[in-house]
Design an enzyme around this catalytic site. Sequence first.
Site, PDB file in Angstrom:
ATOM      1  N   GLY A  25      32.741  45.941  37.012  1.00 14.67           N
ATOM      2  CA  GLY A  25      32.933  46.600  38.293  1.00 14.67           C
ATOM      3  C   GLY A  25      33.850  47.789  38.131  1.00 14.67           C
ATOM      4  N   GLY A  26      34.209  48.394  39.239  1.00 14.25           N
ATOM      5  CA  GLY A  26      35.043  49.584  39.173  1.00 14.25           C
ATOM      6  C   GLY A  26      36.443  49.308  38.686  1.00 14.25           C
ATOM      7  N   VAL A  30      34.001  40.646  34.850  1.00 11.43           N
ATOM      8  CA  VAL A  30      33.827  39.232  35.179  1.00 11.43           C
ATOM      9  C   VAL A  30      33.228  38.525  33.962  1.00 11.43           C
ATOM     10  CG1 VAL A  30      32.809  37.565  36.764  1.00 11.43           C
ATOM     11  CG2 VAL A  30      33.433  39.832  37.593  1.00 11.43           C
ATOM     12  N   LYS A  45      37.450  36.836  37.069  1.00 17.90           N
ATOM     13  CA  LYS A  45      37.495  38.283  37.258  1.00 17.90           C
ATOM     14  C   LYS A  45      38.828  38.779  36.707  1.00 17.90           C
ATOM     15  CE  LYS A  45      36.014  40.265  41.060  1.00 17.90           C
ATOM     16  NZ  LYS A  45      35.921  40.820  42.443  1.00 17.90           N
ATOM     17  N   ARG A 138      34.275  44.347  54.953  1.00 20.83           N
ATOM     18  CA  ARG A 138      34.068  45.775  54.709  1.00 20.83           C
ATOM     19  C   ARG A 138      33.033  46.107  53.639  1.00 20.83           C
ATOM     20  NH1 ARG A 138      37.383  49.434  53.303  1.00 20.83           N
ATOM     21  NH2 ARG A 138      36.819  50.873  54.946  1.00 20.83           N
TER      22      ARG A 138
END
Length: 515
Positions: A25-26, A30, A45, A138
């Site tokens: 991910g950014g 993981v 993670k 979000r």
Amino acid sequence: MSPRRPSSPAPLIPGFTLVKPLGTGGFSDVYLYEQHRPQRKVAIKVLLADVSKDDARKLFETEANLMAQLSSHPYIVTIYQAETTEDGRSYLAMEYCSRPSLDARYRRGVLSVDEALTLAIQLCSAVHTAHLAGIVHRDIKPANVLTTDYNRPALTDFGISGTVGSHAAGMSVPWSAPEAFEEGLPPGVRMDVYSLGATIYTVLAGHSPFVHPGQDNSQAVLIERICNTQLRALARADIPDSLNQALAVAMAKDPESRFGTAAELARTLQRIQMELGFSVTEFEVMEDPAAEAAPEEEGEATRVRSVTSISDAQRPLSAGPMISFVPGQRPKDSGNSRPAKPKVAERFVAAPSDAADSSQSPAGDQADAPAAENEARSFPKIFIVVGIILVLLIGGAVAVNRLLPQDERTTEGGLPITASGDPKDPLLGGTVPMVENFKYSTVGETVTFRWENPEPNQGDFYRWAPITATDKGEVQQTKSTSATTAIAEGGQTCIEVKLVRDDGRISDASKFCTG
């Protein structure tokens, strides 16, 4: 598209053995680890070593704290622990969901209406629980809905979540609400409602709501469509108008025109299940996820927080809100045979009178039984008669209370779940008039129909389709009060038109044929 970044070297974590990388991910990677005690597979993670320590670590710790508050919910990923590796990287150990994510599933093939409705109500219950705790996700999207070993959805990745009223950077454009692209606007509950609607639409359509297959679908174009283009109705033959209406309300451009809560969306989806003859999925929400546990009277007792399962499969479509209950009362079985994600061996719903004493053991209950029996035998009959009268009076009051409109009911013993009056439920809202005064003209091999809107409102649009006695053509959408179609073979050309309000309510079909 930029190439995927390779995973960083996995850290050595005492008590865990690395199995393999799972993804990147950014801000984190993981990995799949094998935990030694207890022995199980876990997803870990790990924060990247080269990111800004203060900001990234704070964001990472926020995610851990938010998910820890919510992870007892059956449709939210469970968090086991949050620690720091020997080389200073923060990590989060969580439930390993071995099955494909929702993103992978819909790309293999769209979901059936039955499965999509069940999944949507389950996700609504998870999101509403977060909202009750003051947490806005979000970033609701198919990739953030994992699938457990028991084939249940599990919402994850609260990494850009915030409390209601805060604002944080980061979003996934195809599933974001129009107001997400405005500067300085704090996240709100209705932004998550929009993303829930967009996720449901995606798994039914096979693509995100404003991707137009075969056209320019760049990020800038998607943002322009999200902000300014009407949502296209799903044209699948098995999708009823009521579901298209519900999605239109959930994804309305104006936040005030959307469902006010994820619970309101779930209520409407339950009604659609009833309309289609499906089993009604339970809506599961903690009574008060932010409340602190009451003090235990016995040190070794274990208290299980009650879960309110909301289902009412016998309620007629014309009845009041489906999400209504007597707090503390065990709900009726909805008939949904799908097992819930087994967080614990059993789930308990304590009656209000048991709230202060629900931690007592079965052995203690048995020890008290003989004394209670003797007391009952010596109890004067007059008190028994009085007790029966009181029960009848209280029962009548409860019955009257449940017949009152939602906003006039009284509730005790937990957080009431009430539906706001705005927006109107698209299945029960005010009547939308049918279009009228059809006219037509022909040019070559086409015929153009024109009609009038008897009560024009801002944001009105129309869904129309050519029809025959036995078939219906492709449903199309227009803001104009006219539509052009090819002249039908064999004589008459016919059309049906429905008026759609901006809040998703829709009229009955007006049908008209050429002479």
